[in-house]
Each structure stands twice: as structure tokens, then as C-alpha cells.
Design an enzyme around this catalytic site. Structure first.
Site, PDB file in Angstrom:
ATOM      1  CD  GLU A  22      -7.059  -7.412   9.480  1.00 39.71           C
ATOM      2  OE1 GLU A  22      -7.298  -7.235   8.264  1.00 39.71           O
ATOM      3  OE2 GLU A  22      -6.814  -8.526   9.953  1.00 39.71           O
ATOM      4  N   PRO A  23      -7.551  -1.238  10.310  1.00 34.93           N
ATOM      5  CG  PRO A  23      -7.276   0.542  11.804  1.00 34.93           C
ATOM      6  CD  PRO A  23      -7.468  -0.954  11.753  1.00 34.93           C
ATOM      7  N   GLY A  24      -6.513   0.837   7.571  1.00 35.38           N
ATOM      8  CA  GLY A  24      -5.373   1.295   6.791  1.00 35.38           C
ATOM      9  C   GLY A  24      -5.586   2.728   6.377  1.00 35.38           C
ATOM     10  NE  ARG A  25      -9.471   3.955   1.454  1.00 36.42           N
ATOM     11  CZ  ARG A  25      -9.084   3.764   0.200  1.00 36.42           C
ATOM     12  NH1 ARG A  25      -8.600   4.772  -0.492  1.00 36.42           N
ATOM     13  NH2 ARG A  25      -9.205   2.572  -0.364  1.00 36.42           N
ATOM     14  NE  ARG A  32      -6.586   5.946  -3.725  1.00 37.81           N
ATOM     15  CZ  ARG A  32      -7.647   6.719  -3.741  1.00 37.81           C
ATOM     16  NH1 ARG A  32      -7.553   8.019  -3.912  1.00 37.81           N
ATOM     17  NH2 ARG A  32      -8.848   6.180  -3.573  1.00 37.81           N
ATOM     18  CB  CYS A  41       4.829   8.863 -22.759  1.00 36.71           C
ATOM     19  SG  CYS A  41       4.434   8.992 -24.503  1.00 36.71           S
ATOM     20  CD  GLU A  42       0.525   4.943 -20.867  1.00 36.51           C
ATOM     21  OE1 GLU A  42      -0.623   4.985 -21.358  1.00 36.51           O
ATOM     22  OE2 GLU A  42       1.320   4.008 -21.026  1.00 36.51           O
ATOM     23  CE1 TYR A  73      -3.925   0.292   0.170  1.00 33.80           C
ATOM     24  CE2 TYR A  73      -5.537   1.907   0.905  1.00 33.80           C
ATOM     25  CZ  TYR A  73      -4.974   0.653   0.990  1.00 33.80           C
ATOM     26  OH  TYR A  73      -5.455  -0.254   1.906  1.00 33.80           O
TER      27      TYR A  73
END
Length: 422
Positions: free
Chosen positions: A277-280, A316, A347-348, A375
Site C-alpha cells: 500500500e505505497p503512498g509517499r 508539513r 498570521c502564525e 501530503y
């Protein structure tokens, strides 16, 4: 692996298209994906599975854009989903229900019904309560639900705490010590059909040994549950293989797959189908985020390059303290380097994209943030009422608008002002 984002005549290109042209035509912030990089990464898995009982399911949560999903559909991928919305996206992209694995700790009854009505979807179950709930929903639907249990093998992969999923302290999976009893419970449920077993130990894993440790524990359990009467047709080892963001050295995908499959053969389990189940590792390095410098702000302690992308576009760095390589789209070489923090307009104080990077910059310059295909857009938001970026898929010299840029008007769709009579 294909690097689709390279320099030609001092200009960063996305495959054969100048990145500066994409920014001028479609604006910034702008996500750009490479079809060649997506295809190459998938084939690295698929080629290593050739002639073996193995299947590749793309983890949709990493990047759920319909154009990206349709690339994988055409390549023959299956899909790992964690919501009803992701199931709808897979189907819209041309995927088939029997190529879908439905994971996630909190599936609702409505989501279960939709998947059951589609037929063929295998449910990865993560608790006894969910097992009982699915059996009830399946009985009401008059369906038999194919299931596997996601078992938590309590293997520490030494990754970020937010993406480590195989420890006792996480919310994921059935505890290893409870798994055999949970399988026994499933055997007694009329509307469930046991088909396999699943584990997922984390994300951005750069070594093979944790997978082998987890597999060995899972195989011990397989022998036990089959002695109780269950039939385990497939073993799903999850995803989580890492990529290179900065100085990581993940294993070659083909070597990784071969090592895993050979391990099953050596342990006497080559007759079972193995699911990945690869994603990245399929999409991470297939995407860049283009952003333009709005202001240069020197300071007594830090110099800031304020760009038009922000933490709402790429969270991230703020969430994981993640490193992303940042490159100038058109590098300058005629002045001394200056060290900048690359920050956005949100504004952070946490709104930063890169820290302490040496550049020669002027206002209006374009930067490319690399390795954002996984992501990146998927976790983007409208914080500070900022429209989300556009997404493009580049195929050679062709450009496909994978998602149009949001408008401020769209942000307010569905909202209502307070009426005068209240």
C-alpha cells in the site's frame, strides 16, 4: 527513479515545460505533478511484483487528485482508502470496487453501506467494536463483507511520532495479543468473510528491517488463526516506504519489494497474495510547489523571504518540522548568497516553509519547493480564508489542469449571513 524536475538553460523545467511558464500562465502558489515520475515510481513496484503473487494498492490519502488517481488506474493499480470520499474519488477516476481496500479506524455506518453496495471492497478492520458494527450493517444490507484485521505488531520504526502507527500507544489496529481472539469472533459472525490480515507500522520508513520484524510476527499469528479455522488468502504489509527529502537513504523500491517477497517465500508463505500500500513513495517526489517571492525582509537575527505560498498550502514543515528542498526556478549567480527563512503570509509564527536557506533573491523571483506530491495539497486548507492552490499534471510538453484554483467566492459557498429577523 525519474527526476522530472531538472534544469535546462538555467531554467527549472517540469518534464519539458519551463516552470516559469507554468507560473505565469496559471499563477502561484501552484502544485505541479509529473506523469513520468508517477509512472516510473509505480512501475518500480509493479515490475518487482511481476511473476509473483503480489498487488500494489495506492494509498489515496497521500494525493487524492482525480488526475493522479486516473494515472494509477490506467497503470493497473489498486487503491487503499480511508473514507467514503476517497472511495468516491477512486470510482470517479475509473477504479473498480474489487481493487479497493477500505482502511481507517472510524468508518461510519453510511460509509460501510456505500462500500458494501458497491461490492468487492475488502474492509481492513481495526477494532472488535468495528467488527461487530460492520457485521450489523452487512446484515441490514443483505451483504457478506470481505474482511481482514489490521493487526498492530508493536514494532518501533523510529520515525516521527505522528506517522508511527505500529506501536501499542497508537490508535491504529487490533493489539497483537488480542488479534487471535478477534479473528475467532469474526469466524462466528454470519455476514463477515475473512480473507486476509493487514499491518501498517508507519510512514517515511527508510529501512527494510522493521518490515521484516513485523512480517515475522504477523506470520506467527497467521498460523494460529488458520488453526482456528480462518483462511488467510492475502497478507497486506501496508505502506510507509520513505523517500529522499534531504539526506535520507531509503532502499531502492525494486530491492525493497523483492526482499519482502523473498522473505515470504523463505518462510513458506509464497502461496499467499502479498499486498503493498505505497503512498509517499509513489507520489512524493513527483510534485513541486511553485511560489513567488512577495517581499524580502532583512532583520537583526533572521532574513525573511516572504512568499505567496503558506502553511495552509503546505503544512508539513509546521506540523512535522519537515525538510523540503527549495530551489530557485531561475538561479542567480552574480551576487553573494544570503541566508533566508522562507515564510508565508499566514498570521502564525509557525507559517514557515524552509529555514536557513542560502539564496540570491529579488522580489518577484520564483521558488520551487520539492517533494510535495505526497501530503502537500492533500492536507492543505483555507486557513486565513486563503483559496487553495491550483494543481497541474505535466506529461512531456502537455499540461493538464488537474484542479482549478479556488476563488474567494467559492470559499463562501454554503455559508449564510445572519438574517435580519434574528
Amino acid at each position: 527513479m525519474v527526476n522530472a524536475f531538472t534544469y535546462l538553460d538555467n531554467q527549472l523545467h517540469a518534464e519539458r515545460v519551463p516552470a516559469s511558464m507554468l507560473a505565469e500562465q496559471y499563477g502561484t502558489p501552484l502544485y505541479v505533478y509529473s506523469r513520468a515520475a508517477l509512472t516510473d515510481a509505480y512501475r518500480s513496484y509493479a515490475d518487482a511484483c511481476t511473476g509473483r503473487r503480489a498487488k500494489v494498492h495506492f494509498a489515496v490519502k497521500a494525493n487524492s487528485n482525480l488526475a493522479v488517481l486516473s494515472v494509477f488506474v490506467r497503470l493497473g493499480a489498486g487503491f487503499d482508502i480511508v473514507s467514503g470520499g476517497e472511495l468516491a474519488r477512486v470510482l470517479a477516476a475509473g477504479g473498480k470496487p474489487n481493487d479497493v481496500v477500505f482502511s481507517g479506524v472510524g468508518k461510519s455506518a453510511a460509509e460501510m453501506r456505500i462500500a458494501l453496495d458497491m461490492g468487492g471492497c475488502c474492509f481492513n478492520i481495526e477494532s472488535l467494536a468495528e467488527l461487530e458494527h460492520l457485521n450489523q450493517v452487512a446484515s441490514e444490507s443483505g451483504r457478506i463483507a470481505p474482511i481482514s484485521l489490521r493487526v498492530n505488531p508493536d514494532v518501533d520504526v523510529k520515525t516521527h511520532q505522528y506517522i508511527s502507527t505500529g506501536l501499542k500507544s497508537t490508535k491504529f489496529g487490533v493489539a497483537f495479543d488480542d488479534a487471535r481472539a478477534t479473528y475467532r469472533a469474526a469466524l462466528g459472525m454470519k455476514y463477515l468473510r475473512i480473507t486476509g490480515i493487514d499491518c501498517h507500522i508507519g510512514s517515511q520508513i527508510t529501512e527494510i528491517s522493521p518490515y521484516l520484524n513485523a512480517i515475522d510476527k504477523i506470520l506467527e499469528l497467521v498460523v494460529q488463526v488458520e488453526s482456528d479455522g480462518a483462511l488467510i488468502q492475502h497478507i497486506d504489509i501496508g505502506g510507509g516506504l520513505g523517500i529522499r527529502y534531504h539526506d535520507e537513504t531509503p532502499p531502492n523500491i525494486g530491492m525493497f519489494v523483492k526482499t519482502i517477497l523473498d522473505h515470504f517465500t523463505q518462510r513458506g508463505h509464497s502461496h499467499r497474495e502479498i499486498w503493498f500500500e505505497p503512498g509517499r513513495s509513489l507520489v512524493g517526489n513527483a510534485g513541486i510547489l511553485l511560489t513567488r517571492v512577495e517581499y524580502l525582509k532583512p532583520g537583526p537575527v533572521k532574513n525573511f523571504a516572504i512568499v505567496d505560498a503558506a502553511m495552509n498550502d503546505l503544512i508539513r514543515p509546521a506540523m512535522y518540522n519537515a525538510y523540503h528542498t527549495v530551489d530557485a526556478v531561475t538561479p542567480r549567480n552574480n551576487q553573494p548568497l544570503v541566508t533566508y527563512d522562507i515564510v508565508g503570509p499566514v498570521c502564525e509564527s509557525g507559517d514557515w516553509l524552509a529555514r536557513d536557506r542560502p539564496f540570491i533573491l529579488e522580489t518577484g523571483d520564483l521558488l520551487a519547493i520539492r517533494s510535495v506530491g505526497a501530503y502537500g495539497f492533500a492536507i492543505s486548507s483555507n486557513y486565513n480564508s486563503r483559496p487553495r492552490a491550483a494543481e497541474l499534471l505535466v506529461d512531456g510538453a502537455q499540461v493538464h489542469v488537474a484542479r482549478q484554483r479556488e476563488t474567494i467566492t467559492k470559499l463562501m459557498d454554503g455559508e449564510l449571513v445572519l438574517p435580519d429577523y434574528i
